[in-house]
Motif scaffolding. Structure first.
Motif, mmCIF file in Angstrom:
data_model
loop_
_atom_site.group_PDB
_atom_site.id
_atom_site.type_symbol
_atom_site.label_atom_id
_atom_site.label_comp_id
_atom_site.label_asym_id
_atom_site.label_seq_id
_atom_site.Cartn_x
_atom_site.Cartn_y
_atom_site.Cartn_z
ATOM 1 N N ALA A 42 39.895 52.627 21.223
ATOM 2 C CA ALA A 42 41.095 53.083 20.503
ATOM 3 C C ALA A 42 41.934 54.005 21.384
ATOM 4 C CB ALA A 42 40.714 53.778 19.201
ATOM 5 N N THR A 43 41.300 54.955 22.062
ATOM 6 C CA THR A 43 42.038 55.855 22.948
ATOM 7 C C THR A 43 42.623 55.090 24.120
ATOM 8 O OG1 THR A 43 40.765 57.803 22.317
ATOM 9 C CG2 THR A 43 41.847 57.874 24.474
ATOM 10 N N LEU A 44 41.846 54.217 24.730
ATOM 11 C CA LEU A 44 42.351 53.425 25.854
ATOM 12 C C LEU A 44 43.508 52.538 25.415
ATOM 13 C CD1 LEU A 44 38.968 52.543 27.544
ATOM 14 C CD2 LEU A 44 40.723 54.108 28.414
ATOM 15 N N ASN A 45 43.411 51.950 24.256
ATOM 16 C CA ASN A 45 44.489 51.113 23.742
ATOM 17 C C ASN A 45 45.782 51.912 23.608
ATOM 18 O OD1 ASN A 45 45.381 48.522 22.731
ATOM 19 N ND2 ASN A 45 45.514 49.522 20.740
ATOM 20 N N ARG A 46 45.644 53.185 23.226
ATOM 21 C CA ARG A 46 46.812 54.055 23.046
ATOM 22 C C ARG A 46 47.437 54.470 24.371
ATOM 23 N NH1 ARG A 46 46.655 59.293 23.227
ATOM 24 N NH2 ARG A 46 44.449 59.437 22.693
ATOM 25 N N ILE A 47 46.638 54.744 25.417
ATOM 26 C CA ILE A 47 47.200 55.280 26.659
ATOM 27 C C ILE A 47 47.538 54.216 27.701
ATOM 28 C CG2 ILE A 47 46.122 57.537 26.309
ATOM 29 C CD1 ILE A 47 44.123 56.838 28.498
ATOM 30 N N LEU A 48 47.169 52.963 27.470
ATOM 31 C CA LEU A 48 47.498 51.883 28.400
ATOM 32 C C LEU A 48 48.615 51.030 27.814
ATOM 33 C CD1 LEU A 48 43.875 50.661 29.274
ATOM 34 C CD2 LEU A 48 45.288 52.291 30.559
ATOM 35 N N VAL A 49 49.625 50.681 28.639
ATOM 36 C CA VAL A 49 50.647 49.751 28.161
ATOM 37 C C VAL A 49 50.006 48.390 27.946
ATOM 38 C CG1 VAL A 49 52.580 50.958 29.272
ATOM 39 C CG2 VAL A 49 51.410 49.111 30.504
ATOM 40 N N ASP A 50 50.630 47.561 27.129
ATOM 41 C CA ASP A 50 50.043 46.266 26.791
ATOM 42 C C ASP A 50 49.835 45.368 28.004
ATOM 43 O OD1 ASP A 50 49.806 46.938 24.135
ATOM 44 O OD2 ASP A 50 51.695 45.961 23.558
ATOM 45 N N ASP A 51 50.725 45.469 29.004
ATOM 46 C CA ASP A 51 50.575 44.615 30.184
ATOM 47 C C ASP A 51 49.915 45.337 31.364
ATOM 48 O OD1 ASP A 51 52.768 46.231 30.686
ATOM 49 O OD2 ASP A 51 54.046 44.613 31.415
ATOM 50 N N TRP A 52 49.156 46.408 31.063
ATOM 51 C CA TRP A 52 48.393 47.135 32.082
ATOM 52 C C TRP A 52 47.427 46.192 32.783
ATOM 53 C CZ3 TRP A 52 43.008 47.906 32.194
ATOM 54 C CH2 TRP A 52 42.530 48.872 33.086
ATOM 55 N N THR A 53 47.268 46.392 34.078
ATOM 56 C CA THR A 53 46.277 45.652 34.852
ATOM 57 C C THR A 53 45.534 46.616 35.758
ATOM 58 O OG1 THR A 53 47.866 45.155 36.626
ATOM 59 C CG2 THR A 53 47.607 43.496 34.878
ATOM 60 N N VAL A 54 44.349 46.198 36.156
ATOM 61 C CA VAL A 54 43.547 46.978 37.093
ATOM 62 C C VAL A 54 43.017 46.044 38.160
ATOM 63 C CG1 VAL A 54 41.447 46.763 35.675
ATOM 64 C CG2 VAL A 54 41.618 48.612 37.366
ATOM 65 N N THR A 55 43.025 46.532 39.393
ATOM 66 C CA THR A 55 42.330 45.867 40.495
ATOM 67 C C THR A 55 41.134 46.739 40.820
ATOM 68 O OG1 THR A 55 44.404 44.987 41.353
ATOM 69 C CG2 THR A 55 42.502 44.984 42.849
ATOM 70 N N HIS A 56 39.936 46.180 40.659
ATOM 71 C CA HIS A 56 38.696 46.918 40.875
ATOM 72 C C HIS A 56 38.370 47.009 42.359
ATOM 73 C CE1 HIS A 56 37.908 46.928 36.585
ATOM 74 N NE2 HIS A 56 38.202 45.636 36.573
ATOM 75 N N ASN A 57 37.385 47.837 42.696
ATOM 76 C CA ASN A 57 37.049 48.074 44.099
ATOM 77 C C ASN A 57 36.503 46.850 44.818
ATOM 78 O OD1 ASN A 57 34.384 47.959 43.244
ATOM 79 N ND2 ASN A 57 34.063 50.156 43.369
ATOM 80 N N ASP A 58 36.137 45.799 44.085
ATOM 81 C CA ASP A 58 35.675 44.561 44.726
ATOM 82 C C ASP A 58 36.797 43.525 44.847
ATOM 83 O OD1 ASP A 58 36.010 43.735 42.108
ATOM 84 O OD2 ASP A 58 33.957 42.984 41.875
ATOM 85 N N GLY A 59 38.014 43.886 44.434
ATOM 86 C CA GLY A 59 39.154 42.992 44.506
ATOM 87 C C GLY A 59 39.392 42.177 43.248
ATOM 88 N N SER A 60 38.463 42.197 42.298
ATOM 89 C CA SER A 60 38.671 41.470 41.041
ATOM 90 C C SER A 60 39.706 42.215 40.197
ATOM 91 C CB SER A 60 37.358 41.316 40.281
ATOM 92 O OG SER A 60 36.871 42.591 39.880
ATOM 93 N N THR A 61 40.336 41.493 39.292
ATOM 94 C CA THR A 61 41.365 42.098 38.449
ATOM 95 C C THR A 61 41.024 41.890 36.986
ATOM 96 O OG1 THR A 61 42.709 40.093 38.467
ATOM 97 C CG2 THR A 61 43.184 41.754 40.174
ATOM 98 N N ASP A 62 41.571 42.756 36.152
ATOM 99 C CA ASP A 62 41.436 42.652 34.703
ATOM 100 C C ASP A 62 42.769 42.974 34.059
ATOM 101 O OD1 ASP A 62 38.792 41.962 33.821
ATOM 102 O OD2 ASP A 62 38.095 43.916 34.535
ATOM 103 N N THR A 63 43.010 42.353 32.927
ATOM 104 C CA THR A 63 44.105 42.736 32.050
ATOM 105 C C THR A 63 43.583 43.796 31.089
ATOM 106 O OG1 THR A 63 43.521 41.087 30.392
ATOM 107 C CG2 THR A 63 45.087 40.398 32.133
#
Length: 142
Positions: A42-63
Motif C-alpha cells: 500500500a505504501t509503495l503503491n502510493r509513493i511510486l508512479v504507475d509507470d515506475w520501473t526499476v533496473t536491478h543490479n543484475d540488469g533485469s527490470t521490473d514494472t
C-alpha cells in the motif's frame, strides 16, 4: 551496500524551501526502504508512479505492477531491514539530489538478489502535492 541518488523536482524556493524539501526527501527515502523491507504494498503503491520501473543490479527490470505483485505474493522477500546511512540532499533550483548508502538482503523465488554492494539511483517528481518515484536503478559494485 548501496549508494542512493534521487533527482527531484521542487516546488518551493530559497533556503527555507530547500530545508523543507530535504526533510520530505529523507522521509520518502525512509518510507521506501521501510515499505520494501515489510512488503508494505500500500505504501509503495502510493509513493511510486504507475509507470515506475526499476533496473536491478543484475540488469533485469521490473514494472511497478510486477515488483509489487512479487512482494505481495512473497516471491520477493527482504531479510530484515533495509538500512540507510550517510544520506545527503543537495538542492539546485527546482531539482534536488539525494545521495547515501543503504544495505539489504533480498531473495526472489528463493534466489539471492541483494546483499551485494550496489550503487543505486532513484528519480522522483512532485505530483499532486506529494513526492513520487518515477524510476530506480541499481548497479553492483566490484
Amino acid at each position: 551496500m548501496m549508494t542512493v541518488l534521487a533527482t527531484l523536482t521542487l516546488s518551493a524556493g530559497g533556503q527555507h524551501g530547500a530545508a523543507t524539501v530535504e526533510r520530505e526527501i529523507h522521509a520518502m527515502e525512509h518510507q521506501w526502504n521501510e515499505a520494501r523491507a515489510k512488503a508494505d504494498v500500500a505504501t509503495l503503491n502510493r509513493i511510486l508512479v504507475d509507470d515506475w520501473t526499476v533496473t536491478h543490479n543484475d540488469g533485469s527490470t521490473d514494472t511497478k505492477a510486477r515488483y509489487l505483485a512479487d512482494l505481495k505474493s512473497g516471491a520477493r522477500k527482504f531479510s530484515g531491514a533495509v538500512t540507510e546511512s550517510d544520506v545527503t540532499i543537495r538542492v539546485y533550483g527546482d531539482t534536488a539530489v539525494a545521495a547515501g548508502s543503504s544495505n539489504s538482503t533480498v531473495t526472489l523465488n528463493g534466489q539471492a538478489q541483494g546483499g551485494a554492494r550496489c550503487i543505486s539511483r532513484a528519480s522522483s517528481i512532485r505530483r499532486d502535492g506529494a513526492w513520487k518515484m518515477i524510476v530506480s536503478h541499481a548497479t553492483r559494485r566490484q
